[in-house]
Design a protein around this motif. Sequence first.
Motif, PDB file in Angstrom:
ATOM      1  N   PHE A  10       0.827  -1.201   0.000  1.00 26.23           N
ATOM      2  CA  PHE A  10       0.000   0.000   0.000  1.00 26.23           C
ATOM      3  C   PHE A  10       0.866   1.257   0.000  1.00 26.23           C
ATOM      4  O   PHE A  10       0.540   2.251  -0.652  1.00 26.23           O
ATOM      5  N   LEU A  11       1.959   1.208   0.743  1.00 20.54           N
ATOM      6  CA  LEU A  11       2.889   2.343   0.747  1.00 20.54           C
ATOM      7  C   LEU A  11       3.466   2.571  -0.651  1.00 20.54           C
ATOM      8  O   LEU A  11       3.579   3.712  -1.117  1.00 20.54           O
ATOM      9  N   SER A  12       3.817   1.479  -1.302  1.00 20.95           N
ATOM     10  CA  SER A  12       4.377   1.570  -2.646  1.00 20.95           C
ATOM     11  C   SER A  12       3.357   2.137  -3.625  1.00 20.95           C
ATOM     12  O   SER A  12       3.680   3.005  -4.451  1.00 20.95           O
ATOM     13  N   LEU A  13       2.119   1.670  -3.530  1.00 22.62           N
ATOM     14  CA  LEU A  13       1.086   2.157  -4.434  1.00 22.62           C
ATOM     15  C   LEU A  13       0.819   3.644  -4.192  1.00 22.62           C
ATOM     16  O   LEU A  13       0.661   4.417  -5.147  1.00 22.62           O
ATOM     17  N   ARG A  16       3.300   5.600  -6.016  1.00 22.38           N
ATOM     18  CA  ARG A  16       3.071   5.613  -7.467  1.00 22.38           C
ATOM     19  C   ARG A  16       1.912   6.544  -7.832  1.00 22.38           C
ATOM     20  O   ARG A  16       1.944   7.212  -8.871  1.00 22.38           O
ATOM     21  N   LEU A  17       0.891   6.577  -6.990  1.00 22.53           N
ATOM     22  CA  LEU A  17      -0.225   7.494  -7.238  1.00 22.53           C
ATOM     23  C   LEU A  17       0.253   8.942  -7.222  1.00 22.53           C
ATOM     24  O   LEU A  17      -0.098   9.746  -8.101  1.00 22.53           O
ATOM     25  N   ALA A  18       1.039   9.278  -6.211  1.00 17.90           N
ATOM     26  CA  ALA A  18       1.544  10.643  -6.093  1.00 17.90           C
ATOM     27  C   ALA A  18       2.469  10.988  -7.255  1.00 17.90           C
ATOM     28  O   ALA A  18       2.445  12.118  -7.772  1.00 17.90           O
ATOM     29  N   LEU A 118      -0.578  10.764   2.512  1.00 20.89           N
ATOM     30  CA  LEU A 118       0.563  11.284   1.755  1.00 20.89           C
ATOM     31  C   LEU A 118       0.227  12.685   1.266  1.00 20.89           C
ATOM     32  O   LEU A 118      -0.860  12.940   0.753  1.00 20.89           O
ATOM     33  N   ILE A 119       1.159  13.605   1.475  1.00 21.19           N
ATOM     34  CA  ILE A 119       1.107  14.952   0.900  1.00 21.19           C
ATOM     35  C   ILE A 119       2.275  15.068  -0.067  1.00 21.19           C
ATOM     36  O   ILE A 119       3.427  14.885   0.332  1.00 21.19           O
ATOM     37  N   ASP A 120       1.983  15.368  -1.313  1.00 18.14           N
ATOM     38  CA  ASP A 120       3.044  15.564  -2.305  1.00 18.14           C
ATOM     39  C   ASP A 120       2.931  16.968  -2.871  1.00 18.14           C
ATOM     40  O   ASP A 120       1.847  17.420  -3.243  1.00 18.14           O
ATOM     41  N   MET A 121       4.062  17.672  -2.903  1.00 15.03           N
ATOM     42  CA  MET A 121       4.116  19.032  -3.458  1.00 15.03           C
ATOM     43  C   MET A 121       4.845  18.948  -4.796  1.00 15.03           C
ATOM     44  O   MET A 121       6.083  18.915  -4.849  1.00 15.03           O
ATOM     45  N   PRO A 122       4.115  18.883  -5.910  1.00 17.60           N
ATOM     46  CA  PRO A 122       4.734  18.580  -7.204  1.00 17.60           C
ATOM     47  C   PRO A 122       5.812  19.548  -7.648  1.00 17.60           C
ATOM     48  O   PRO A 122       6.828  19.130  -8.225  1.00 17.60           O
ATOM     49  N   ILE A 123       5.629  20.843  -7.436  1.00 16.21           N
ATOM     50  CA  ILE A 123       6.598  21.815  -7.931  1.00 16.21           C
ATOM     51  C   ILE A 123       7.789  21.916  -6.978  1.00 16.21           C
ATOM     52  O   ILE A 123       8.944  22.027  -7.409  1.00 16.21           O
ATOM     53  N   LEU A 124       7.540  21.865  -5.681  1.00 17.13           N
ATOM     54  CA  LEU A 124       8.638  21.876  -4.707  1.00 17.13           C
ATOM     55  C   LEU A 124       9.380  20.544  -4.671  1.00 17.13           C
ATOM     56  O   LEU A 124      10.506  20.474  -4.174  1.00 17.13           O
ATOM     57  N   ALA A 131       1.897   6.570   7.987  1.00 23.05           N
ATOM     58  CA  ALA A 131       1.102   5.342   7.933  1.00 23.05           C
ATOM     59  C   ALA A 131       1.129   4.668   9.298  1.00 23.05           C
ATOM     60  O   ALA A 131       2.061   4.867  10.087  1.00 23.05           O
ATOM     61  N   SER A 132       0.104   3.887   9.566  1.00 24.29           N
ATOM     62  CA  SER A 132       0.002   3.218  10.861  1.00 24.29           C
ATOM     63  C   SER A 132       1.199   2.304  11.095  1.00 24.29           C
ATOM     64  O   SER A 132       1.680   1.627  10.187  1.00 24.29           O
ATOM     65  N   GLY A 133       1.708   2.324  12.314  1.00 24.24           N
ATOM     66  CA  GLY A 133       2.809   1.453  12.698  1.00 24.24           C
ATOM     67  C   GLY A 133       4.185   1.945  12.311  1.00 24.24           C
ATOM     68  O   GLY A 133       5.160   1.202  12.451  1.00 24.24           O
ATOM     69  N   GLN A 134       4.300   3.197  11.833  1.00 25.91           N
ATOM     70  CA  GLN A 134       5.621   3.693  11.463  1.00 25.91           C
ATOM     71  C   GLN A 134       5.688   5.209  11.618  1.00 25.91           C
ATOM     72  O   GLN A 134       4.659   5.891  11.679  1.00 25.91           O
ATOM     73  N   ALA A 135       6.904   5.711  11.697  1.00 29.21           N
ATOM     74  CA  ALA A 135       7.112   7.150  11.817  1.00 29.21           C
ATOM     75  C   ALA A 135       6.900   7.832  10.473  1.00 29.21           C
ATOM     76  O   ALA A 135       7.153   7.255   9.415  1.00 29.21           O
ATOM     77  N   THR A 136       6.438   9.064  10.523  1.00 35.02           N
ATOM     78  CA  THR A 136       6.262   9.862   9.310  1.00 35.02           C
ATOM     79  C   THR A 136       7.619  10.223   8.711  1.00 35.02           C
ATOM     80  O   THR A 136       8.568  10.534   9.434  1.00 35.02           O
TER      81      THR A 136
END
Length: 265
Positions: A10-13, A16-18, A118-124, A131-136
């Motif tokens: 799920f993390l990998s997907l 890829r979405l972002a 997930l937050i993605d900043m395309p230009i920056l 995600a649950s169970g891990q650090a950001t």
Amino acid sequence: MSAPRCPEEFLSLAGRLAAAARAVAQRHFREDLPVEDKADESPVTRADREAETAMRELIAAAHPDHGIHGEEFGVENAGAEFVWVLDPIDGTKRFITGNPLFGCLVALLQGGRPILGLIDMPILEERWLGASGQATTFTDRKGTREARVRPCAGLAAATVLATSPEMFMGDDAPAFARLRGAAKLTLYGGDCFNYGLLASGFSDIVVEANLAPYDHLAHAPIVTGAGGVMTDWQGRPTSLETDGRVLCAGDPACHAEALSLLQSA
């Protein structure tokens, strides 16, 4: 007991979405795109729709049994255990005016609760992933590292971020005014970028209202995975049922103080 770790697939997907949405946004940024007004009078462009289409195609190929809740094309398979919530361009008003502070939001819900954001900043070319169970984590051109909120001595020392004062209407306006009046500094603008700044320890509170699910569901895993707190204005965890009013803080005591002011009669 700690939350179970979000599956790696799920993390990998999500990544890829972002990446797919980022490619569309970068290609169309500062182009002369036609702008339409939706029923709610918010703007939309071909870039918004192309990005969400690309994301939906990736989800359908990887997990056809999953649901999708997207800003541009609505909901499908809403009763699925796992539902992806997509905002291909969060901050379209900034996108169409050449401002780089717009982002792409991806959330994954399990049983209606966000387990990945997930937050993605395309230009920056910056990205926060929680995600649950891990650090950001925070990723930029320098690489990937852990994101952590900062402590705050109280609202009198706090920096508060909100996209616009105009989002606080009716009874929300005096509630926000109490919080703003108690804070050291209040800044406007930023949309989803504000939540990343809080997760990385550059602000103390994000407070907003009148949000749709795709505007806020990605943020809770990011904020909590960085050590912060995110709830609605009643102190409840955010979900699809959240009424659009959210409060984030890096410091739990600061969150409690802000929540009390928002709820004061």
